[in-house]
Motif scaffolding. Structure first.
Motif, PDB file in Angstrom:
ATOM      1  N   LYS A  96     -11.283 -26.848  -6.114  1.00  0.00           N
ATOM      2  CA  LYS A  96     -11.870 -27.360  -7.355  1.00  0.00           C
ATOM      3  C   LYS A  96     -12.193 -26.223  -8.313  1.00  0.00           C
ATOM      4  CE  LYS A  96     -13.742 -31.793  -6.185  1.00  0.00           C
ATOM      5  NZ  LYS A  96     -14.853 -32.694  -6.260  1.00  0.00           N
ATOM      6  N   VAL A  97     -12.104 -26.527  -9.591  1.00  0.00           N
ATOM      7  CA  VAL A  97     -12.490 -25.591 -10.647  1.00  0.00           C
ATOM      8  C   VAL A  97     -13.929 -25.939 -11.029  1.00  0.00           C
ATOM      9  CG1 VAL A  97     -11.993 -24.796 -12.986  1.00  0.00           C
ATOM     10  CG2 VAL A  97     -10.118 -25.403 -11.444  1.00  0.00           C
ATOM     11  N   GLU A  98     -14.790 -24.932 -11.041  1.00  0.00           N
ATOM     12  CA  GLU A  98     -16.207 -25.160 -11.330  1.00  0.00           C
ATOM     13  C   GLU A  98     -16.396 -25.678 -12.754  1.00  0.00           C
ATOM     14  OE1 GLU A  98     -18.612 -21.766 -10.303  1.00  0.00           O
ATOM     15  OE2 GLU A  98     -17.415 -21.413  -8.510  1.00  0.00           O
ATOM     16  N   SER A  99     -17.435 -26.484 -12.927  1.00  0.00           N
ATOM     17  CA  SER A  99     -17.707 -27.124 -14.220  1.00  0.00           C
ATOM     18  C   SER A  99     -17.902 -26.108 -15.336  1.00  0.00           C
ATOM     19  CB  SER A  99     -18.938 -28.016 -14.124  1.00  0.00           C
ATOM     20  OG  SER A  99     -18.677 -29.098 -13.274  1.00  0.00           O
ATOM     21  N   HIS A 100     -18.601 -25.009 -15.063  1.00  0.00           N
ATOM     22  CA  HIS A 100     -18.820 -24.035 -16.138  1.00  0.00           C
ATOM     23  C   HIS A 100     -17.523 -23.342 -16.536  1.00  0.00           C
ATOM     24  CE1 HIS A 100     -19.523 -21.510 -12.529  1.00  0.00           C
ATOM     25  NE2 HIS A 100     -18.995 -20.553 -13.257  1.00  0.00           N
ATOM     26  N   GLN A 122     -24.014 -21.195 -20.721  1.00  0.00           N
ATOM     27  CA  GLN A 122     -23.107 -21.094 -19.590  1.00  0.00           C
ATOM     28  C   GLN A 122     -23.642 -20.098 -18.566  1.00  0.00           C
ATOM     29  OE1 GLN A 122     -20.235 -22.851 -19.028  1.00  0.00           O
ATOM     30  NE2 GLN A 122     -21.057 -23.984 -20.753  1.00  0.00           N
ATOM     31  N   PRO A 123     -23.526 -20.412 -17.268  1.00  0.00           N
ATOM     32  CA  PRO A 123     -23.901 -19.425 -16.259  1.00  0.00           C
ATOM     33  C   PRO A 123     -22.957 -18.236 -16.333  1.00  0.00           C
ATOM     34  CG  PRO A 123     -23.080 -21.443 -15.246  1.00  0.00           C
ATOM     35  CD  PRO A 123     -23.070 -21.658 -16.723  1.00  0.00           C
ATOM     36  N   LYS A 124     -23.458 -17.091 -15.994  1.00  0.00           N
ATOM     37  CA  LYS A 124     -22.653 -15.872 -16.012  1.00  0.00           C
ATOM     38  C   LYS A 124     -21.691 -15.894 -14.823  1.00  0.00           C
ATOM     39  CE  LYS A 124     -25.009 -13.951 -19.346  1.00  0.00           C
ATOM     40  NZ  LYS A 124     -25.053 -14.990 -20.312  1.00  0.00           N
TER      41      LYS A 124
END
Length: 189
Positions: A96-100, A122-124
């Motif tokens: 899976k590709v992360e949401s961020h 956005q998370p770093k």
């Protein structure tokens, strides 16, 4: 084509596109329909990974790195729709590709001055406090397409990749995303 026969299709085009088709046909000394069929074949070749029903998650990262800005802009793909296209029906969390990261892909078509606001929340990336110097494309490529480049060992769980057929030249907006991420991290300090 129905039963191997050609089929007549009606498409509405703006006047400027019709003029470009006519100019190309004239320059190449071919019919306008030949130019249209050639353009369709080019588009189908570029978008071939999306025609593969088995391609999900990280398998689609190369196509979205190559065509993402045009796809998200032309089809007005918001992050939620993009996440459904990429991750829908995928049970393997490693693929899976992360949401961020989907948010970053969806932001590729935005002009540079919109990016700091879009990336602010956005998370770093896990590796550093800002995107690697190679840009967003290299970050996503290393994370999803060739994670062994980061970890030093091959990732056999990744499954088939379409990376070998993709053009890996930097996207025009990758530098703007880097700059926006740096501005965002500067403002968050």
């Amino acid at each position: 084509m129905v039963g191997g026969k050609k089929q007549l299709v009606s498409v509405r085009l703006c006047h400027a596109d019709v003029e470009r088709i006519q100019a190309l046909a004239s320059r190449l000394r071919v019919r306008e329909s030949d130019v249209i069929r050639f353009a369709l074949r080019l588009a189908f070749n570029r978008l071939a990974p999306l025609l593969d029903e088995q391609a999900r998650g990280r398998d689609l990262i190369p196509i979205f790195l190559e065509c993402g800005p045009e796809l998200t802009y032309h089809f007005d793909l918001e992050p939620r729709a993009l996440e459904a296209i990429v991750n829908d029906g995928l049970d393997d969390p490693d693929r899976k590709v992360e949401s961020h990261d989907i948010e970053l892909l969806a932001a590729l078509h935005l002009p540079g001055y919109h990016l700091p606001a879009r990336l602010k929340y956005q998370p770093k990336p896990e590796t550093t406090s800002q995107l690697p110097s190679g840009g967003l494309q290299q970050y996503l490529y290393a994370k999803y397409v060739q994670p062994e480049a980061v970890s030093g060992r091959p990732d056999i769980s990744a499954g088939p990749s379409t990376a070998h057929a993709r053009n890996r030249t930097p996207l025009p907006n990758a530098a703007a995303l880097d700059e926006a991420a740096q501005l965002s991290s500067f403002h968050n300090k």
